[in-house]
Motif scaffolding. Sequence first.
Motif, PDB file in Angstrom:
ATOM      1  N   GLU A  29      11.273  -3.246  13.457  1.00 47.45           N
ATOM      2  CA  GLU A  29      10.266  -2.217  13.195  1.00 47.45           C
ATOM      3  C   GLU A  29      10.492  -1.535  11.850  1.00 47.45           C
ATOM      4  N   ARG A  30       9.413  -0.933  11.355  1.00 40.60           N
ATOM      5  CA  ARG A  30       9.501  -0.159  10.110  1.00 40.60           C
ATOM      6  C   ARG A  30      10.114   1.200  10.451  1.00 40.60           C
ATOM      7  N   LEU A  31      11.312   1.407   9.959  1.00 45.69           N
ATOM      8  CA  LEU A  31      12.082   2.573  10.380  1.00 45.69           C
ATOM      9  C   LEU A  31      11.802   3.804   9.520  1.00 45.69           C
ATOM     10  N   ALA A  32      11.666   3.607   8.216  1.00 42.98           N
ATOM     11  CA  ALA A  32      11.448   4.725   7.298  1.00 42.98           C
ATOM     12  C   ALA A  32      10.721   4.209   6.069  1.00 42.98           C
ATOM     13  N   CYS A  33      10.002   5.100   5.388  1.00 42.28           N
ATOM     14  CA  CYS A  33       9.220   4.657   4.233  1.00 42.28           C
ATOM     15  C   CYS A  33       8.934   5.830   3.298  1.00 42.28           C
ATOM     16  N   GLY A  34       8.475   5.498   2.107  1.00 47.82           N
ATOM     17  CA  GLY A  34       8.090   6.518   1.141  1.00 47.82           C
ATOM     18  C   GLY A  34       7.258   5.892   0.047  1.00 47.82           C
ATOM     19  N   ILE A  35       6.378   6.674  -0.551  1.00 49.36           N
ATOM     20  CA  ILE A  35       5.545   6.191  -1.654  1.00 49.36           C
ATOM     21  C   ILE A  35       6.373   6.158  -2.936  1.00 49.36           C
ATOM     22  N   ILE A  36       6.212   5.093  -3.699  1.00 48.53           N
ATOM     23  CA  ILE A  36       6.918   4.940  -4.976  1.00 48.53           C
ATOM     24  C   ILE A  36       6.103   5.654  -6.059  1.00 48.53           C
ATOM     25  N   ALA A  37       6.695   6.659  -6.656  1.00 44.40           N
ATOM     26  CA  ALA A  37       5.995   7.473  -7.652  1.00 44.40           C
ATOM     27  C   ALA A  37       6.713   7.413  -8.995  1.00 44.40           C
ATOM     28  N   ARG A  38       5.978   7.599 -10.057  1.00 37.48           N
ATOM     29  CA  ARG A  38       6.580   7.629 -11.380  1.00 37.48           C
ATOM     30  C   ARG A  38       7.588   8.777 -11.454  1.00 37.48           C
ATOM     31  N   SER A  39       8.716   8.553 -12.112  1.00 36.01           N
ATOM     32  CA  SER A  39       9.718   9.609 -12.239  1.00 36.01           C
ATOM     33  C   SER A  39      10.162   9.747 -13.687  1.00 36.01           C
ATOM     34  N   ALA A  40      10.960  10.765 -13.937  1.00 34.49           N
ATOM     35  CA  ALA A  40      11.393  11.070 -15.291  1.00 34.49           C
ATOM     36  C   ALA A  40      12.441  10.093 -15.783  1.00 34.49           C
ATOM     37  N   GLY A  41      12.323   9.745 -17.056  1.00 39.19           N
ATOM     38  CA  GLY A  41      13.385   9.026 -17.736  1.00 39.19           C
ATOM     39  C   GLY A  41      14.362  10.037 -18.308  1.00 39.19           C
ATOM     40  N   LEU A  42      15.190   9.595 -19.233  1.00 38.62           N
ATOM     41  CA  LEU A  42      16.159  10.499 -19.833  1.00 38.62           C
ATOM     42  C   LEU A  42      15.477  11.610 -20.617  1.00 38.62           C
ATOM     43  N   PHE A  43      15.918  12.839 -20.396  1.00 36.32           N
ATOM     44  CA  PHE A  43      15.479  14.028 -21.141  1.00 36.32           C
ATOM     45  C   PHE A  43      13.983  14.311 -20.998  1.00 36.32           C
TER      46      PHE A  43
ATOM     47  N   LEU B 233       0.817  -1.215   0.000  1.00 36.90           N
ATOM     48  CA  LEU B 233       0.000   0.000   0.000  1.00 36.90           C
ATOM     49  C   LEU B 233       0.852   1.268   0.000  1.00 36.90           C
ATOM     50  N   GLY B 234       0.422   2.255  -0.750  1.00 38.56           N
ATOM     51  CA  GLY B 234       1.048   3.571  -0.713  1.00 38.56           C
ATOM     52  C   GLY B 234       0.286   4.473   0.231  1.00 38.56           C
ATOM     53  N   ASP B 235       0.152   4.051   1.459  1.00 42.22           N
ATOM     54  CA  ASP B 235      -0.649   4.743   2.466  1.00 42.22           C
ATOM     55  C   ASP B 235       0.249   5.117   3.644  1.00 42.22           C
ATOM     56  N   LEU B 236       0.478   6.420   3.828  1.00 41.05           N
ATOM     57  CA  LEU B 236       1.325   6.888   4.926  1.00 41.05           C
ATOM     58  C   LEU B 236       0.518   7.651   5.972  1.00 41.05           C
ATOM     59  N   THR B 237      -0.788   7.402   6.020  1.00 35.58           N
ATOM     60  CA  THR B 237      -1.629   8.140   6.964  1.00 35.58           C
ATOM     61  C   THR B 237      -1.253   7.839   8.412  1.00 35.58           C
ATOM     62  N   GLN B 238      -0.697   6.675   8.664  1.00 34.47           N
ATOM     63  CA  GLN B 238      -0.202   6.339   9.999  1.00 34.47           C
ATOM     64  C   GLN B 238       1.300   6.038   9.917  1.00 34.47           C
ATOM     65  N   ASP B 239       1.980   6.895   9.186  1.00 35.06           N
ATOM     66  CA  ASP B 239       3.403   6.693   8.926  1.00 35.06           C
ATOM     67  C   ASP B 239       3.603   5.335   8.250  1.00 35.06           C
ATOM     68  N   CYS B 240       4.646   4.618   8.606  1.00 38.23           N
ATOM     69  CA  CYS B 240       4.949   3.354   7.930  1.00 38.23           C
ATOM     70  C   CYS B 240       4.021   2.220   8.363  1.00 38.23           C
ATOM     71  N   ARG B 241       3.261   2.420   9.420  1.00 39.18           N
ATOM     72  CA  ARG B 241       2.388   1.363   9.922  1.00 39.18           C
ATOM     73  C   ARG B 241       1.234   1.066   8.976  1.00 39.18           C
ATOM     74  N   SER B 242       0.893   2.023   8.109  1.00 43.51           N
ATOM     75  CA  SER B 242      -0.253   1.829   7.217  1.00 43.51           C
ATOM     76  C   SER B 242       0.152   1.422   5.799  1.00 43.51           C
ATOM     77  N   CYS B 243       1.381   0.966   5.639  1.00 44.22           N
ATOM     78  CA  CYS B 243       1.863   0.563   4.307  1.00 44.22           C
ATOM     79  C   CYS B 243       1.433  -0.850   3.924  1.00 44.22           C
ATOM     80  N   GLY B 244       0.777  -1.557   4.837  1.00 52.48           N
ATOM     81  CA  GLY B 244       0.360  -2.921   4.542  1.00 52.48           C
ATOM     82  C   GLY B 244       1.516  -3.904   4.660  1.00 52.48           C
ATOM     83  N   ASP B 245       1.277  -5.116   4.177  1.00 49.82           N
ATOM     84  CA  ASP B 245       2.292  -6.160   4.223  1.00 49.82           C
ATOM     85  C   ASP B 245       3.249  -6.030   3.038  1.00 49.82           C
ATOM     86  N   HIS B 246       4.247  -6.902   3.012  1.00 47.34           N
ATOM     87  CA  HIS B 246       5.132  -6.953   1.849  1.00 47.34           C
ATOM     88  C   HIS B 246       4.301  -7.205   0.586  1.00 47.34           C
TER      89      HIS B 246
END
Length: 268
Positions: free
Chosen positions: A217-231, A128-141
């Motif tokens: 424990e889940r120490l740090a987290c972030g949502i995976i977002a689309r990013s730029a390719g070359l140019f 899950l890309g859910d950070l409403t409760q920090d890393c606790r709401s990211c779901g399972d692997h």
Amino acid sequence: MDTNRTAKLEFAVQMSCGSCVNAVKSVLEKEPGVEAVHVDLAKEQVLVETALTSLQVQSLIESTGRRAVLKGMGGTETDLGAAVAMVSGAGLVQGVVRFLQLSQERCLIDGTIDGLTPGAHGLHVHELGDLTQDCRSCGDHFNPFRKQHGAPQDSERHVGDLGNITAGPDGRASFRLEDSQIKVWDVIGRSLVVDSGEDDLGRGNHLLSKITGNSGERLACGIIARSAGLFQNPKQICACDGVTLWEERDRPIAGKGRKVPDAPTANL
């Protein structure tokens, strides 16, 4: 697993003269792991084909006294997609991890995370890309095939199982991995989590070994977002707050400290 496969990195670099170009080319071309270098002075652009991490290349460029910002990544084949996770957590833990789909079967994962305790830390994509409760709401692997937890090289593993990254005495983990099960198009919108301890890769005796690798424990987290390719990233100044490409590197993505009050808008 670690990889020596090359990728192309696009940097914006502050350059104003021919000697700048020569200095940047000189420091890069003599470095093992750098296959090719192209510098465009007019665009202040440096394109490097390399097996080094993006941090290593950036550090080499900046050793010449010029600032550098990574703007895009690409493979040697057709662009199959790229993504990025801005990871943060307790205390001073923060970093950036990038995903680049090199082929239908191989994904490159390039990252640097600071503020960790020295030693090994589990790294996993969560469902899950859910950070409403920090890393606790990211779901399972992330585990679409309902398998047991394992090592990245195992056939019996969660898709999100990326093994361990190792922080040095300075608390920094810089890594470059290649994975056969991660697909960029499947993980965009999910989350990346760094754990407080070492992942036992499903080989331990603890009850959590086959579930999470007993990596703490889940120490740090972030949502995976689309990013730029070359140019694909022409931005020089953020339209919303006037922060330039160079200033942005030293400031938070948003919130307090993003914009200096009453500071004149910089121009490139």
